[in-house]
Each structure stands twice: as C-alpha cells, then as structure tokens.
Write an enzyme that holds these catalytic residues in place. Structure first.
Site, PDB file in Angstrom:
ATOM      1  N   LYS A 121       2.443  -3.756   0.664  1.00 19.02           N
ATOM      2  CA  LYS A 121       3.056  -3.812  -0.655  1.00 19.02           C
ATOM      3  C   LYS A 121       2.913  -5.238  -1.164  1.00 19.02           C
ATOM      4  CE  LYS A 121       6.658  -0.311   0.114  1.00 19.02           C
ATOM      5  NZ  LYS A 121       6.371   0.541  -1.026  1.00 19.02           N
ATOM      6  N   ASP A 180       2.254  -4.606   7.247  1.00 20.56           N
ATOM      7  CA  ASP A 180       2.347  -5.052   5.859  1.00 20.56           C
ATOM      8  C   ASP A 180       1.238  -6.048   5.529  1.00 20.56           C
ATOM      9  OD1 ASP A 180       4.500  -3.533   5.111  1.00 20.56           O
ATOM     10  OD2 ASP A 180       5.993  -5.104   5.418  1.00 20.56           O
ATOM     11  N   MET A 222       9.920 -14.357  -4.161  1.00 22.68           N
ATOM     12  CA  MET A 222       9.233 -13.580  -5.196  1.00 22.68           C
ATOM     13  C   MET A 222       9.568 -14.089  -6.594  1.00 22.68           C
ATOM     14  SD  MET A 222       9.575  -9.789  -3.448  1.00 22.68           S
ATOM     15  CE  MET A 222      11.125 -10.094  -2.563  1.00 22.68           C
TER      16      MET A 222
END
Length: 247
Positions: free
Chosen positions: A56, A35, A168
C-alpha cells in the site's frame, strides 16, 4: 485455534534494526505477505518462504485491505506458517490491530511482533531526542493522512507541549503548517523533515514551521518521510551518528 498468523514489524528500513523475535518468525515462515516499504534485505531470513506482495503506497495502486484479510485467512487455514510483514511497527499506522481482530473473529490465532517505528529511528539517526528533560516531556505520533480525509485537531496538538512526529505528511505540509500556526504554535518552532529514515539514502532538512513548505520544495522532499516538530530539534546530540545527507 490451531491456525496462526504472525504480524511482524520489519522496522523502518535498516535490516539491522530487525528484532530477534522477527527473525525467529521469518525463519519459520512458509508464506510472507510483504508491504512495499519493507526492505527486501530482511527476506534473507526466510529463504524458503513464498513471498506475496500486498503493498500500500499513497498515490499508487494499492492492495485492498479486504483482499489481504482473505488471503491471510486462506493460507492460515491451509496450515501454512504465515508472516504478515509490515514496515515499522504493526500497531503504529500499520493496521495491525484491525488485522488481528479480523483474524481472531475467524478463528485464527495471531502473534504480534513489534518493530522500530520510522519516527523514532529517523530522529535518532539525526541525533534528535524525541523527549528531553526540561524541553519536551512527551512525544505525540500522528498521521496527516486519514481514511475519511478529516482534519486533525491541530490547535490541540500545537498546545500539547509535546514533540510532534508526523507520518505521511509530505502531501499535507500546507495543512500542517496552517493548522499549527492557527493553533498558536510559533513560526520559529524548529522542524526536521527526514526522508527514508534509517536507510543509507536517508536525507534530512532542518527548517522552521513558518518556512517548512518553502524549504521542503527547495529540498525536493518526497515520501516516505516523517516530520519532527518541536524544540528538541535544536537539541541534536553530539554523539556519533550514521553518515547523513543534509540540505
């Protein structure tokens, strides 16, 4: 089930927080699917492996999840030792359980290796205990980014009495602030905004729920970052912590 995939948590960024079991899996790896948020320094443990980037990132071009599934399956069926290397922990906002279920349905054995999650490491590096006797009896991990763009039950979270760790959330600061205030959380509730948790460039901005949007803008807060919201932010440890940059 002869083919196997390891789903490995690489931790929040500091390569020294990698677990011994993660190192063992990397040592055996022939294929490492990595990742974006994984520190490349951990790849020293798999010098002979082929590295495949399947990152991502919010707001950036991302590798489709279906493609990642098919790629893991293809390599596993070729008899390769496959490590799917994820930032943090595979099962904390890391789609680890989704990938494990899909692989299992296709006859692939999966072994999960936990990693330290950014919310824990970032708070610890700032001397913040996520739980504290007489202050916070629990901690709730939430993500402000949902697949269907639905809103969390901020009122319930505001009344939970637990420390909130929000992942996030940089792009959702207004929604978080409005939701928690409307849910009854006090505007003076302390907030720590922690960028690049556990890395040498970690930065920390202390604020309050009422002021966090303004302070985040002044601090130029950017992703990846986590928010710690709760009275424990006032209870920073006096223990020696890694050198940090403060607002």
């Amino acid at each position: 089930m002869s083919a196997k995939v390891w789903l490995v948590g690489a931790g929040p960024g500091d390569p020294e927080l990698l677990t011994l079991k993660a190192v063992k899996a990397l040592n055996q790896a022939e294929i490492v699917m990595i990742d974006d948020l994984v520190n490349p320094a951990v790849l020293e443990h798999c010098p002979g492996a082929r590295i495949v980037s399947v990152g991502k990132r919010g707001g950036c071009r991302s590798t489709p999840q279906a493609f990642i599934h098919r790629l893991m399956l293809r390599y596993a069926r070729q008899g390769k030792c496959v490590v799917r290397l994820k930032g943090g922990d595979p099962c904390i906002f890391g789609r680890g359980s989704e990938e494990a279920e899909w692989l299992g349905e296709h006859g692939i054995e999966v072994e999960m290796v936990n990693g330290i999650t950014a919310g824990l490491a970032g708070a610890t590096n700032c001397g913040i205990p996520l739980t504290l006797r007489g202050v916070a009896r629990g901690v709730t991990l939430v993500t402000a980014h949902t697949q269907d763009d639905s809103s969390l039950n901020w009122a319930a979270l505001a009344q939970s009495g637990t420390t909130l760790v929000v992942y996030m959330g940089v792009a959702k600061l207004a929604d978080i602030q409005i939701g928690l205030l409307a849910g009854g959380m006090r505007g003076e509730m302390p907030v720590a905004m922690i960028e690049n948790a556990s890395l040498p460039e970690q930065r920390e901005c202390r604020s309050s729920l009422a002021a966090m949007q303004h302070d985040a803008a002044a601090f130029a807060l950017k992703s990846p970052a986590i928010l710690v919201i709760g009275e424990v932010v006032r209870a920073s440890s006096s223990l020696s912590m890694p050198q940090r940059l403060h607002a």
